[in-house]
Design a protein around this motif. Structure first.
Motif, PDB file in Angstrom:
ATOM      1  N   LEU A 137       0.623  -0.898   0.310  1.00  0.00           N
ATOM      2  CA  LEU A 137      -0.042  -0.060   0.212  1.00  0.00           C
ATOM      3  C   LEU A 137       1.070   1.512   0.339  1.00  0.00           C
ATOM      4  O   LEU A 137       0.483   2.379  -0.766  1.00  0.00           O
ATOM      5  CB  LEU A 137      -1.202   0.158   1.656  1.00  0.00           C
ATOM      6  CG  LEU A 137      -2.205  -1.218   1.579  1.00  0.00           C
ATOM      7  CD1 LEU A 137      -2.667  -0.945   2.675  1.00  0.00           C
ATOM      8  CD2 LEU A 137      -2.291  -0.402  -0.075  1.00  0.00           C
ATOM      9  N   GLU A 138       1.771   1.155   0.869  1.00  0.00           N
ATOM     10  CA  GLU A 138       2.751   2.473   1.076  1.00  0.00           C
ATOM     11  C   GLU A 138       3.915   2.394  -1.024  1.00  0.00           C
ATOM     12  O   GLU A 138       3.734   3.849  -1.198  1.00  0.00           O
ATOM     13  CB  GLU A 138       3.986   1.907   1.434  1.00  0.00           C
ATOM     14  CG  GLU A 138       4.506   3.471   1.800  1.00  0.00           C
ATOM     15  CD  GLU A 138       5.679   3.377   3.170  1.00  0.00           C
ATOM     16  OE1 GLU A 138       6.631   2.722   3.152  1.00  0.00           O
ATOM     17  OE2 GLU A 138       5.531   3.697   4.313  1.00  0.00           O
ATOM     18  N   GLU A 139       4.004   1.511  -0.971  1.00  0.00           N
ATOM     19  CA  GLU A 139       4.427   1.950  -2.232  1.00  0.00           C
ATOM     20  C   GLU A 139       3.638   2.317  -3.594  1.00  0.00           C
ATOM     21  O   GLU A 139       4.420   3.200  -4.133  1.00  0.00           O
ATOM     22  CB  GLU A 139       5.512   0.733  -3.134  1.00  0.00           C
ATOM     23  CG  GLU A 139       6.561   0.150  -2.271  1.00  0.00           C
ATOM     24  CD  GLU A 139       6.902  -1.654  -3.170  1.00  0.00           C
ATOM     25  OE1 GLU A 139       6.426  -1.453  -4.070  1.00  0.00           O
ATOM     26  OE2 GLU A 139       7.644  -1.990  -1.987  1.00  0.00           O
ATOM     27  N   LEU A 140       2.335   1.626  -3.244  1.00  0.00           N
ATOM     28  CA  LEU A 140       1.555   2.523  -4.548  1.00  0.00           C
ATOM     29  C   LEU A 140       0.383   2.907  -4.032  1.00  0.00           C
ATOM     30  O   LEU A 140       0.114   4.087  -5.091  1.00  0.00           O
ATOM     31  CB  LEU A 140       0.149   1.138  -4.251  1.00  0.00           C
ATOM     32  CG  LEU A 140       1.023  -0.468  -4.923  1.00  0.00           C
ATOM     33  CD1 LEU A 140      -0.122  -1.316  -5.291  1.00  0.00           C
ATOM     34  CD2 LEU A 140       1.376  -0.096  -6.763  1.00  0.00           C
ATOM     35  N   GLY A 141       1.331   3.985  -2.976  1.00  0.00           N
ATOM     36  CA  GLY A 141       0.388   5.530  -2.638  1.00  0.00           C
ATOM     37  C   GLY A 141      -0.550   5.782  -1.349  1.00  0.00           C
ATOM     38  O   GLY A 141      -1.785   6.820  -2.228  1.00  0.00           O
ATOM     39  N   LEU A 142      -0.505   4.199  -1.737  1.00  0.00           N
ATOM     40  CA  LEU A 142      -2.789   4.497  -1.615  1.00  0.00           C
ATOM     41  C   LEU A 142      -3.020   4.718   0.498  1.00  0.00           C
ATOM     42  O   LEU A 142      -3.762   3.670   1.329  1.00  0.00           O
ATOM     43  CB  LEU A 142      -3.296   2.899  -1.386  1.00  0.00           C
ATOM     44  CG  LEU A 142      -3.169   2.612  -3.052  1.00  0.00           C
ATOM     45  CD1 LEU A 142      -3.469   1.436  -3.310  1.00  0.00           C
ATOM     46  CD2 LEU A 142      -3.669   3.624  -3.609  1.00  0.00           C
ATOM     47  N   ARG A 143      -1.356   3.833   1.416  1.00  0.00           N
ATOM     48  CA  ARG A 143      -1.645   3.999   2.856  1.00  0.00           C
ATOM     49  C   ARG A 143      -2.891   5.317   3.659  1.00  0.00           C
ATOM     50  O   ARG A 143      -2.908   4.511   4.267  1.00  0.00           O
ATOM     51  CB  ARG A 143      -0.571   4.468   3.152  1.00  0.00           C
ATOM     52  CG  ARG A 143      -0.039   3.879   4.352  1.00  0.00           C
ATOM     53  CD  ARG A 143       1.528   3.807   5.385  1.00  0.00           C
ATOM     54  NE  ARG A 143       1.520   3.528   6.954  1.00  0.00           N
ATOM     55  CZ  ARG A 143       2.805   3.618   7.106  1.00  0.00           C
ATOM     56  NH1 ARG A 143       3.692   3.269   6.749  1.00  0.00           N
ATOM     57  NH2 ARG A 143       2.807   3.241   8.800  1.00  0.00           N
ATOM     58  N   HIS A 144      -2.825   6.502   3.280  1.00  0.00           N
ATOM     59  CA  HIS A 144      -3.390   6.806   3.668  1.00  0.00           C
ATOM     60  C   HIS A 144      -4.710   6.799   3.172  1.00  0.00           C
ATOM     61  O   HIS A 144      -6.008   8.063   3.380  1.00  0.00           O
ATOM     62  CB  HIS A 144      -3.072   8.578   3.715  1.00  0.00           C
ATOM     63  CG  HIS A 144      -0.895   8.092   4.156  1.00  0.00           C
ATOM     64  ND1 HIS A 144      -1.216   8.753   5.529  1.00  0.00           N
ATOM     65  CD2 HIS A 144      -0.478   8.264   3.483  1.00  0.00           C
ATOM     66  CE1 HIS A 144      -0.125   8.553   5.765  1.00  0.00           C
ATOM     67  NE2 HIS A 144       0.861   8.284   4.810  1.00  0.00           N
ATOM     68  N   LYS A 145      -5.627   5.777   2.190  1.00  0.00           N
ATOM     69  CA  LYS A 145      -6.969   6.333   1.762  1.00  0.00           C
ATOM     70  C   LYS A 145      -7.866   5.317   2.730  1.00  0.00           C
ATOM     71  O   LYS A 145      -7.322   4.811   3.733  1.00  0.00           O
ATOM     72  CB  LYS A 145      -6.945   5.467   0.282  1.00  0.00           C
ATOM     73  CG  LYS A 145      -5.718   5.581  -0.377  1.00  0.00           C
ATOM     74  CD  LYS A 145      -6.251   6.714  -0.677  1.00  0.00           C
ATOM     75  CE  LYS A 145      -5.171   7.299  -1.680  1.00  0.00           C
ATOM     76  NZ  LYS A 145      -5.474   8.847  -2.589  1.00  0.00           N
ATOM     77  N   ASN A 146      -9.418   6.195   2.790  1.00  0.00           N
ATOM     78  CA  ASN A 146      -9.926   5.729   4.313  1.00  0.00           C
ATOM     79  C   ASN A 146     -10.074   3.563   3.741  1.00  0.00           C
ATOM     80  O   ASN A 146      -9.740   3.413   5.028  1.00  0.00           O
ATOM     81  CB  ASN A 146     -10.925   5.971   3.546  1.00  0.00           C
ATOM     82  CG  ASN A 146     -11.151   7.572   3.903  1.00  0.00           C
ATOM     83  OD1 ASN A 146     -10.618   8.424   4.136  1.00  0.00           O
ATOM     84  ND2 ASN A 146     -12.455   8.093   3.164  1.00  0.00           N
ATOM     85  N   PHE A 147     -10.154   3.452   2.759  1.00  0.00           N
ATOM     86  CA  PHE A 147     -10.045   2.067   3.078  1.00  0.00           C
ATOM     87  C   PHE A 147      -9.244   1.180   3.122  1.00  0.00           C
ATOM     88  O   PHE A 147      -9.406   0.744   3.864  1.00  0.00           O
ATOM     89  CB  PHE A 147     -10.470   1.807   1.376  1.00  0.00           C
ATOM     90  CG  PHE A 147      -9.044   0.919   0.442  1.00  0.00           C
ATOM     91  CD1 PHE A 147      -8.555   0.001   0.643  1.00  0.00           C
ATOM     92  CD2 PHE A 147      -8.741   2.424  -0.442  1.00  0.00           C
ATOM     93  CE1 PHE A 147      -7.591  -0.339   0.010  1.00  0.00           C
ATOM     94  CE2 PHE A 147      -7.018   1.916  -1.110  1.00  0.00           C
ATOM     95  CZ  PHE A 147      -6.515   0.404  -1.198  1.00  0.00           C
ATOM     96  N   ALA A 148      -7.515   1.935   2.879  1.00  0.00           N
ATOM     97  CA  ALA A 148      -6.185   1.594   3.986  1.00  0.00           C
ATOM     98  C   ALA A 148      -6.286   1.184   5.232  1.00  0.00           C
ATOM     99  O   ALA A 148      -5.649   0.785   5.785  1.00  0.00           O
ATOM    100  CB  ALA A 148      -5.337   2.218   3.169  1.00  0.00           C
TER     101      ALA A 148
END
Length: 736
Positions: A137-148
């Motif tokens: 998730l961190e590599e894909l830039g998704l770590r701070h998304k709500n679903f994450a």
């Protein structure tokens, strides 16, 4: 001659090979975590050349990688985020673990394994890989998304359930009973221990950091933070709990401090180094020979794992009111088994309930699903959107109504908030009371017994000590539903005595049950409770004062940032408010809001712009965006993600601005060669001449003058140090 330790050689080899592989993976735009796994296969014991010699110490370093990864996750996932996703994550995690345990057991029986082996196999499949998911998730830039955030909540629930699974599996193997008193005690102990860690940490740690925030330097800060992290890791290990859980809890406690962002910044390089060792060590466990020998079985298990987790976790998320897209993303992200599964199967080996083949199969399945995880996360969003678009109108209407109903039920009203706070107060105080009584019985009482040999006297003294220590918290339980001063008579929410009766009953029952640890005589226990009642009747004012001090301190430390609270209050339905700073390379810069058409293209709305000390609320369509503007915008998670992907990621060729100092040079000249400058001031020669130069120094009679004043008169023997563009300095030579 000093001999270099094998660990240093091994570390150099691991980081060296990893560097080459991950550079290649970045070049071909593949997830870096897969590169680490490939590096592990290259360096592993199953290759012809032996690269790694100090394997035990490499395992220790890899364990530090898990600890720092979980610590970093905790720093980013504080109490308020956990509270926001807690119900959804808890239900989803519980359903996933139970159903995947059943699916794994069924698959194991179908393969032909014994009951115990199938049970351990199901337990291994039930737990996803926290570290792999975080890294992907961190590599894909998704770590701070709500679903994450929901995923992180599910992973924490999984870790807690994994601890219970370890206890439960040991009990089942040794007693052949699935349900037992020891299982119930383990659940109670887990709640008490973990709850006390949170409470003690939230009470002391934020207060300490508030005191030191103004003068602590970076070196001291990171040393203190890691010391706290490893201390709770050690305590967790002493209680036979996951060290990763201890690291996460301390991270979430430090997330409530004012220095959390500085700690995150300082921790990142340390975390990345040790995380690299961890992922390489996972790759080193992969035996290509076993994979090829049992390829069909391993691929079948991988398919069962991926399909089962996607369906089970996705459907469980839907039940908790998540959208189809969000549920799909959660399901696809959780489709792997991880490092905790190795511990579960390792326990099976130690208890002789499983064989080594199962361990090797689980390692292989973990490796393959680790490879597939980043790709599954990537495709989850378009699949979710496709499902949502192709859903029949009738089903879509039913589903939208269901989501709206769940949202309405979960939306806190004034009455719900009051009852929620009251129940939370009751729970917190009951955990503290139980923890202190149990510690007094199991730790203090034996110590006292060494001094006072009379057993009944020892028990009475230790009980009295526990009672005195817990008196404020017992009082807190009794007044849990007491109307506070923030609610006037006009808005009084509790009129019936039922809540008071409930809190008093729970308190009396808990004190009675805990007293069993000390006394086994009903008459004595009745007398004890009577004494407790008399004590509280006489000293209730002092006890209430002590409790109010404790609650006030804890409330201040747990108070969420005002800005975060306001953002949550102002976002309607299933939307959110986000704040981002416009980077200097963004395509937003120089455009008006009308030209960008953000509402038409992304269905998001810019609510406000912060520009320096100026705030622009409800900006008009002619408003131009500038670098480093902070914009507040409203939209759904999916809409915001599309907007960020378009304007806040560097997905186009960008050239750094030319270095301003690149064309400058310095020249040393003697005034004797520039007779027309003698007797003139520095300001005269820099303004009258056609070329532009800057006099940065004068050497006069052996004395150096740095940055001389513009009024300084030049003398015959002066040596000038001048700076200017190369072309201008060439013109200076032409004027000799």
């Amino acid at each position: 001659m000093h001999t270099l330790a094998p660990l240093i050689k091994d570390l150099a080899m691991i980081l060296g090979v990893s560097s080459l592989v991950i550079i290649l993976f970045q070049k071909i735009k593949q997830p870096v975590v897969l590169g680490y796994l490939i590096a592990g296969i290259i360096l592993g014991p199953f290759t012809p050349i032996v690269f790694i010699h100090d394997t035990p110490n490499i395992k220790i370093l890899s364990e530090l990688g898990v600890i720092f990864l979980m610590f970093s996750l905790g720093l980013d996932f504080n109490f308020h985020k956990l509270k926001r996703v807690g119900l959804s994550a808890s239900i989803t995690g519980l359903i996933e673990v139970i159903l995947m345990l059943g699916i794994g057991m069924t698959a194991g029986k179908w393969i032909g394994w014994s009951f115990h082996q199938s049970l351990f196999f199901g337990a291994a499949l039930a737990i996803s890989s926290t570290t792999i998911i975080i890294k992907a998730l961190e590599e894909l830039g998704l770590r701070h998304k709500n679903f994450a955030e929901t995923i992180f909540g599910i992973l924490i629930i999984e870790d807690l359930l994994a601890i219970l699974l370890l206890v439960g599996l040991s009990t089942v193997v040794t007693t052949d009973n699935i349900f037992s008193i020891s299982m119930l005690w383990s659940i109670t102990k887990l709640i008490l221990v973990v709850g006390s860690w949170f409470l003690i940490g939230y009470f002391f740690v934020p207060w300490i950091f508030h005191k030191i925030k103004y003068y602590v330097n970076e070196e001291t800060l990171i040393v203190v933070a890691i010391a706290l992290c490893l201390s709770l890791v050690y305590i967790a290990d002493e209680f036979n709990y996951s060290t990763a859980l201890g690291a996460f809890i301390m991270g979430s406690i430090l997330a409530e401090t004012p220095l959390v962002h500085r700690i995150e910044h300082l921790l990142k390089p340390i975390r990345d180094i040790f995380a690299a060792v961890f992922f390489v060590s996972i790759g080193m466990l992969i035996d290509p020979k076993i994979i090829f020998t049992h390829l069909s079985l391993i691929l079948t298990i991988c398919a069962v794992t991926i399909i089962g987790k996607v369906l089970v976790t996705g459907l469980a998320s839907l039940l908790t009111g998540q959208t189809i897209t969000t549920s799909t993303r959660i399901g696809f992200s959780m489709a792997q088994v991880g490092e905790f599964s190795f511990i579960i199967v390792g326990l099976g080996l130690a208890l002789h309930a499983t064989n080594e083949l199962l361990y090797s199969i689980i390692v292989a399945v973990s490796a393959i699903t680790a490879f597939t995880t980043p790709y599954l996360i990537r495709i989850s969003a378009p699949i979710g959107e496709k499902l949502e678009q192709n859903l029949p109108i009738s089903l879509k209407h039913i589903f939208d109504n269901y989501v709206a109903t769940i949202y309405k039920i979960s939306t806190p009203t004034k009455k719900k908030k009051f009852y929620g706070r009251s129940l939370f107060r009751l729970l917190v105080n009951s955990v503290l009371v139980a923890t202190l009584f149990i510690l007094s019985s199991y730790w203090l009482s034996p110590k006292l017994n060494e001094i006072i040999t009379i057993l009944w006297l020892t028990k009475i003294i230790s009980w009295l000590i526990a009672l005195v220590l817990t008196a404020p918290f017992i009082w807190g339980m009794l007044i849990s539903f007491r109307d506070t001063v923030s609610y006037s008579d006009k808005y009084r929410l509790i009129s019936a005595p039922a809540p008071y009766i409930f809190s008093w009953t729970i308190t009396i029952i808990e004190i009675f049950v805990l007293s069993i640890l000390y006394f086994d005589n009903i008459t004595v226990m009745t007398l004890v409770l009577a004494m407790t009642g008399i004590l509280f009747a006489l000293l209730y004012k002092q006890i209430d004062k002590a409790y109010q001090w404790f609650e006030k301190r804890l409330t201040i430390n747990l108070q969420p940032p005002l800005q975060q609270t306001r953002y949550e209050e102002l976002a309607p339905w299933n939307t959110c408010l986000r704040e981002l700073e416009i980077p200097r390379y963004s395509l937003l810069i120089g455009n008006t809001l009308k030209e960008l058409q953000l509402r038409e293209r992304f269905n998001i709305n810019i609510v406000a712009i912060y520009r320096g000390t100026m705030t622009i609320l409800g900006p008009k369509s002619h408003q131009i965006l500038f670098p480093f503007d902070k914009i507040i915008f409203l939209g759904s998670e999916q809409q915001i993600e599309e907007f960020i992907q378009q304007y806040f990621t560097l997905n186009y060729e960008y050239e750094e601005p030319k270095d301003l100092l690149e064309s400058l040079s310095m020249k040393i000249i003697t005034i004797k060669n520039f007779k027309h400058w003698i007797g003139k001031s520095i300001s005269e020669i820099t303004t009258q001449e056609t070329f532009k130069i800057l006099v940065v120094g004068i050497e006069r009679k052996g004395k150096e003058i740095l940055n001389p004043k513009s009024s300084t008169l030049l003398d015959t023997d002066d040596i000038l140090y001048i700076v200017g563009e190369t072309d201008n300095l060439a013109q200076v030579n032409n004027n000799i």
